[in-house]
Design an enzyme around this catalytic site. Structure first.
Site, PDB file in Angstrom:
ATOM      1  N   CYS A  98       0.849  -1.181   0.000  1.00 35.01           N
ATOM      2  CA  CYS A  98       0.000   0.000   0.000  1.00 35.01           C
ATOM      3  C   CYS A  98       0.891   1.239   0.000  1.00 35.01           C
ATOM      4  CB  CYS A  98      -0.877  -0.031   1.256  1.00 35.01           C
ATOM      5  SG  CYS A  98      -1.973   1.383   1.418  1.00 35.01           S
ATOM      6  N   HIS A 126     -10.203   1.170   1.583  1.00 35.06           N
ATOM      7  CA  HIS A 126      -9.734   2.473   2.079  1.00 35.06           C
ATOM      8  C   HIS A 126     -10.902   3.422   2.337  1.00 35.06           C
ATOM      9  CE1 HIS A 126      -5.417   2.257   2.135  1.00 35.06           C
ATOM     10  NE2 HIS A 126      -5.341   1.864   0.875  1.00 35.06           N
ATOM     11  N   HIS A 149      -9.138  -3.635  -2.452  1.00 37.59           N
ATOM     12  CA  HIS A 149      -8.165  -2.934  -1.611  1.00 37.59           C
ATOM     13  C   HIS A 149      -8.516  -1.439  -1.538  1.00 37.59           C
ATOM     14  CE1 HIS A 149      -3.823  -2.244  -0.288  1.00 37.59           C
ATOM     15  NE2 HIS A 149      -4.218  -1.024  -0.602  1.00 37.59           N
ATOM     16  N   GLU A 150      -8.794  -0.837  -2.707  1.00 35.74           N
ATOM     17  CA  GLU A 150      -9.089   0.607  -2.730  1.00 35.74           C
ATOM     18  C   GLU A 150     -10.425   0.920  -2.063  1.00 35.74           C
ATOM     19  OE1 GLU A 150      -6.635   2.468  -3.251  1.00 35.74           O
ATOM     20  OE2 GLU A 150      -5.433   0.870  -4.128  1.00 35.74           O
TER      21      GLU A 150
END
Length: 184
Positions: free
Chosen positions: A110, A157, A153-154
């Site tokens: 990351c 966030h 993953h994004e």
């Protein structure tokens, strides 16, 4: 243009907040933010530009990583067949996912985490994502492999979740039963 100095690091409180929806139609400021996210990811993969500006290569970036707690992500990568996935999306959502799991054999990294954190990160093998692009059009993507992992993953966030939150604390490298292994 965004640089590594613009990216906040692990431990910053914004990374643990649930980001707010972007009002539609997006403001010029929001469009500029989203444009700068995709520009960073594309530039970071260009060796010449990356070394000139000291950019760490990445395949995705979310607005909370530049301390803007709004639901915006940018992804720029090719899958195992060489198909390019280059998307900048407002308010992306996973609308469906497989039961089957997948993970990157090499683990995940990351841009907001400076050290390598070993461990396997279980993800859904397939996801369908919906969002709004910079032109204001709804986009619906069916993803698998590396693109599916990157979008998850994004989107994590945007929900205040870091990739290492998914790693088995007792046995980080324990193979995930029945999961598809993705090499990168």
């Amino acid at each position: 243009m965004l640089t590594m100095e613009d990216i906040i690091r692990d431990g910053h409180p914004t990374l643990r907040k649930v980001a707010s929806e972007v009002a539609m139609p997006p403001s010029e400021e929001d469009k500029q933010t989203l444009s700068s996210l995709i520009e960073y990811v594309i530039n970071s993969q260009n060796n010449e530009i990356a070394s000139q500006y000291g950019l760490r290569p990445g395949i995705g970036l979310a607005a909370p990583q530049i301390n803007i707690s709004k639901r915006m992500i940018a992804v720029h990568l090719t899958d195992d067949k060489g198909i390019l996935y280059s998307y900048a999306l407002f308010n992306p959502k996973i609308i469906s996912h497989s039961v089957e799991k997948a993970y990157l054999q090499s683990g995940e990294g990351c841009l907001s985490v400076d050290e390598a954190i070993p461990g396997l990160v279980p993800r859904h093998a397939r996801v369908t994502v919906k969002g709004i692009n910079l032109a204001g059009e709804e986009v619906k993507l069916r993803l698998k492999g590396l693109p599916a992992i990157c979008f998850q993953h994004e989107i994590d966030h945007l929900n205040g979740v870091m990739f290492y939150d998914h790693i088995d604390k007792h046995d980080p490298l324990l193979p995930i039963e029945g999961a598809t292994v993705i090499e990168r």
